[in-house]
Design an enzyme around this catalytic site. Structure first.
Site, PDB file in Angstrom:
ATOM      1  CB  SER A 177      -0.868  -0.053   1.259  1.00  0.00           C
ATOM      2  OG  SER A 177      -2.035   0.984   1.371  1.00  0.00           O
ATOM      3  CE1 TYR A 209       1.487   4.625  -6.647  1.00  0.00           C
ATOM      4  CE2 TYR A 209       1.313   6.270  -5.237  1.00  0.00           C
ATOM      5  CZ  TYR A 209       1.842   4.849  -5.572  1.00  0.00           C
ATOM      6  OH  TYR A 209       2.611   3.997  -4.692  1.00  0.00           O
ATOM      7  CE  LYS A 243      -0.215   1.577  -3.813  1.00  0.00           C
ATOM      8  NZ  LYS A 243       0.149   0.288  -4.416  1.00  0.00           N
TER       9      LYS A 243
HETATM   10  N1  LIG Z   1       8.463   3.843  -4.278  1.00  0.00           N
HETATM   11  C1  LIG Z   1       7.798   4.364  -3.258  1.00  0.00           C
HETATM   12  O1  LIG Z   1       8.255   5.329  -2.684  1.00  0.00           O
HETATM   13  C2  LIG Z   1       6.512   3.622  -2.744  1.00  0.00           C
HETATM   14  C3  LIG Z   1       6.109   4.206  -1.676  1.00  0.00           C
HETATM   15  C4  LIG Z   1       4.679   3.477  -0.901  1.00  0.00           C
HETATM   16  C5  LIG Z   1       4.309   2.139  -1.795  1.00  0.00           C
HETATM   17  N2  LIG Z   1       4.698   1.695  -2.978  1.00  0.00           N
HETATM   18  C6  LIG Z   1       4.247   0.629  -3.883  1.00  0.00           C
HETATM   19  O2  LIG Z   1       5.177  -0.108  -3.745  1.00  0.00           O
HETATM   20  C7  LIG Z   1       5.043  -1.272  -4.798  1.00  0.00           C
HETATM   21  C8  LIG Z   1       6.315  -1.407  -5.655  1.00  0.00           C
HETATM   22  O3  LIG Z   1       6.674  -0.216  -6.271  1.00  0.00           O
HETATM   23  P1  LIG Z   1       8.249   0.166  -6.335  1.00  0.00           P
HETATM   24  O4  LIG Z   1       8.445   1.526  -5.617  1.00  0.00           O
HETATM   25  O5  LIG Z   1       9.128  -0.837  -6.203  1.00  0.00           O
HETATM   26  O6  LIG Z   1       8.148   0.609  -7.967  1.00  0.00           O
HETATM   27  P2  LIG Z   1       8.855  -0.246  -9.286  1.00  0.00           P
HETATM   28  O7  LIG Z   1      10.303  -0.264  -9.067  1.00  0.00           O
HETATM   29  O8  LIG Z   1       8.318   0.657 -10.313  1.00  0.00           O
HETATM   30  O9  LIG Z   1       8.279  -1.426  -9.346  1.00  0.00           O
HETATM   31  C9  LIG Z   1       6.966  -1.569  -9.572  1.00  0.00           C
HETATM   32  C10 LIG Z   1       6.670  -2.940 -10.389  1.00  0.00           C
HETATM   33  O10 LIG Z   1       5.195  -3.138 -10.938  1.00  0.00           O
HETATM   34  C11 LIG Z   1       5.431  -3.765 -12.048  1.00  0.00           C
HETATM   35  N3  LIG Z   1       4.374  -3.484 -13.216  1.00  0.00           N
HETATM   36  C12 LIG Z   1       3.980  -2.304 -13.670  1.00  0.00           C
HETATM   37  N4  LIG Z   1       2.974  -2.218 -14.456  1.00  0.00           N
HETATM   38  C13 LIG Z   1       2.835  -3.575 -14.603  1.00  0.00           C
HETATM   39  C14 LIG Z   1       1.801  -4.246 -15.121  1.00  0.00           C
HETATM   40  N5  LIG Z   1       0.889  -3.724 -16.186  1.00  0.00           N
HETATM   41  N6  LIG Z   1       1.589  -5.726 -15.044  1.00  0.00           N
HETATM   42  C15 LIG Z   1       2.613  -6.262 -14.000  1.00  0.00           C
HETATM   43  N7  LIG Z   1       3.281  -5.443 -13.437  1.00  0.00           N
HETATM   44  C16 LIG Z   1       3.434  -4.378 -13.686  1.00  0.00           C
HETATM   45  C17 LIG Z   1       6.895  -3.184 -12.610  1.00  0.00           C
HETATM   46  O11 LIG Z   1       7.465  -4.102 -13.671  1.00  0.00           O
HETATM   47  P3  LIG Z   1       8.270  -3.195 -14.967  1.00  0.00           P
HETATM   48  O12 LIG Z   1       9.494  -3.119 -14.284  1.00  0.00           O
HETATM   49  O13 LIG Z   1       8.062  -4.075 -16.002  1.00  0.00           O
HETATM   50  O14 LIG Z   1       7.352  -2.006 -15.093  1.00  0.00           O
HETATM   51  C18 LIG Z   1       7.656  -3.340 -11.499  1.00  0.00           C
HETATM   52  O15 LIG Z   1       8.235  -4.658 -11.189  1.00  0.00           O
HETATM   53  C19 LIG Z   1       3.940  -0.379  -5.630  1.00  0.00           C
HETATM   54  O16 LIG Z   1       2.748  -1.047  -5.391  1.00  0.00           O
HETATM   55  C20 LIG Z   1       3.762   0.944  -5.110  1.00  0.00           C
HETATM   56  O17 LIG Z   1       2.776   1.689  -5.200  1.00  0.00           O
HETATM   57  C21 LIG Z   1       6.096   2.354  -3.599  1.00  0.00           C
END
Ligand SMILES: NC(=O)c1ccc[n+]([C@@H]2O[C@H](COP(=O)([O-])OP(=O)(O)OC[C@H]3O[C@@H](n4cnc5c(N)ncnc54)[C@H](OP(=O)(O)O)[C@@H]3O)[C@@H](O)[C@H]2O)c1
Length: 326
Positions: free
Chosen positions: A171, A206, A210
């Site tokens: 989340s 976004y 969420k």
């Molecule tokens: N980064 C932050 O500050 C933060 C904070 C709070 C929560 N989150 C949450 O953490 C989770 C992971 O995010 P992250 O920060 O690790 O970002 P990330 O590095 O961009 O990872 C996102 C992942 O989701 C995949 N994805 C995107 N579109 C997709 C699709 N159509 N079908 C299947 N997979 C798909 C991406 O694959 P590709 O590499 O192919 O694009 C990647 O593996 C998310 O739910 C995000 O909302 C992140």
């Protein structure tokens, strides 16, 4: 929103995160993680291999990126006996989610599922297959649809093993900050889908997707016992990952990327927090939102009638799949 974000991220950089227990072992377990080729998902996957999971399924939209992630994980865990599998899942496509979901239903067991894939869009785009705005499709509709395919396997595994299995959704803090201005409109999903209402505040779109995840997960948790499947949500805080990469040509995108670099945790810390929610925390976190490894009460608004309205609305969009038959 930027002010709250800066304040929150600055404060949370002082929080000492727990390590995973040294006695923790995932021997024998089958674990599935969506969006596990990079960022938080990749690091959570690496932990699963380190903790000796039996089978780890990397659910990714690009098989080549998934294979590269698998090689990377195994390179850092050379003694591992975990069978790492790369399965295709593109959450922009309902067909792909359905094919993936049916494949999961063929598994003899599934102990833990981590729903982690998400996108952050800076420009309006739609899924060519469903016509839904891309982040609504990927982050909310497909994540929700996937839960309906995973539940039967998680429930069956729980019954066979006589212990709870797990469903954790990654989340975000921003879900609790959005004013969710769409709440007053009649058809929320149609409204969100309309290009006219996308932006200019991309952070809000976004955040709304969420928030919809939270509505869905909490309502789902109220309908399935935590003795069968422990369902929770984990906020990992601000992280330096590639989440904002789509916005590198925009002012907001560049700003967010710098912000992440300056104040964000490492993906490894994010992976650890997600793993804490998915395999360490217990039955008492069923239907709960965890922030930085602690249960945090969501607002009464989220727990109220709006949540149920969104649940029903999303469910009708997900077609004929019936939770009770899962
Ligand atoms: N980064 C932050 O500050 C933060 C904070 C709070 C929560 N989150 C949450 O953490 C989770 C992971 O995010 P992250 O920060 O690790 O970002 P990330 O590095 O961009 O990872 C996102 C992942 O989701 C995949 N994805 C995107 N579109 C997709 C699709 N159509 N079908 C299947 N997979 C798909 C991406 O694959 P590709 O590499 O192919 O694009 C990647 O593996 C998310 O739910 C995000 O909302 C992140």
């Amino acid at each position: 929103m930027f002010n709250s974000s800066a304040f929150y991220s600055f404060n949370s950089s002082f929080i000492r995160l727990p390590q995973l227990p040294t006695t923790l072992s995932l021997k024998g377990q089958t674990i599935l993680i969506t969006g596990s080729n990079t960022g938080i998902g990749l690091e959570a996957a690496r932990q699963c291999v380190k903790l000796d999971a039996n089978i780890l399924i990397l659910a990714v939209r690009s098989i080549s990126k998934g294979e590269a992630a698998k090689a990377d994980i195994l390179q850092t865990n050379t003694a591992s006996k975990t069978q790492v599998e790369v399965w295709n899942l593109d959450q922009e496509s309902v067909k792909s989610v359905t094919t993936f979901g049916k494949r999961v239903q063929g598994l003899p067991r599934l102990d833990v599922a981590i729903l982690n894939a998400a996108i952050f869009k800076f420009e309006y785009s739609t899924s060519s297959e469903t016509g839904f705005e891309s982040s609504l499709q990927v982050n909310h509709l497909s994540t929700s649809l996937l839960t309906l395919y995973l539940l039967p396997v998680l429930r069956k595994t729980a019954k066979d093993l006589k212990r709870s299995t797990r469903l954790t959704t990654t989340s975000s803090e921003v879900a609790l900050w959005t004013p969710f201005k769409e709440q007053k409109v009649d058809k929320i999903l149609d409204h969100l889908n309309n290009q006219q209402y996308f932006g200019p505040d991309h952070l809000d779109r976004y955040s709304v997707t969420k928030l919809l995840n939270i509505f869905w997960a909490l309502e789902l948790a109220s309908q399935v016992s935590g003795d069968e499947v422990i369902m929770n949500l984990v906020n990992p805080g601000t992280l330096d990952t590639g989440l904002h990469r789509d916005g590198q040509q925009t002012f907001n995108g560049k700003f967010l990327q710098r912000f992440d670099r300056l104040l964000g945790r490492t993906p490894d810390e994010g992976g650890r927090l997600v793993m804490d929610g998915a395999v360490v925390k217990g039955r008492d976190t069923h239907g709960k939102y965890l922030s930085e490894a602690k249960v945090v009460e969501v607002t009464p608004f989220i727990r109220g009638e709006e949540g149920k309205k969104l649940w029903r609305c999303s469910r009708s969009r997900l077609g004929k799949l019936n939770l009770m038959s899962c």
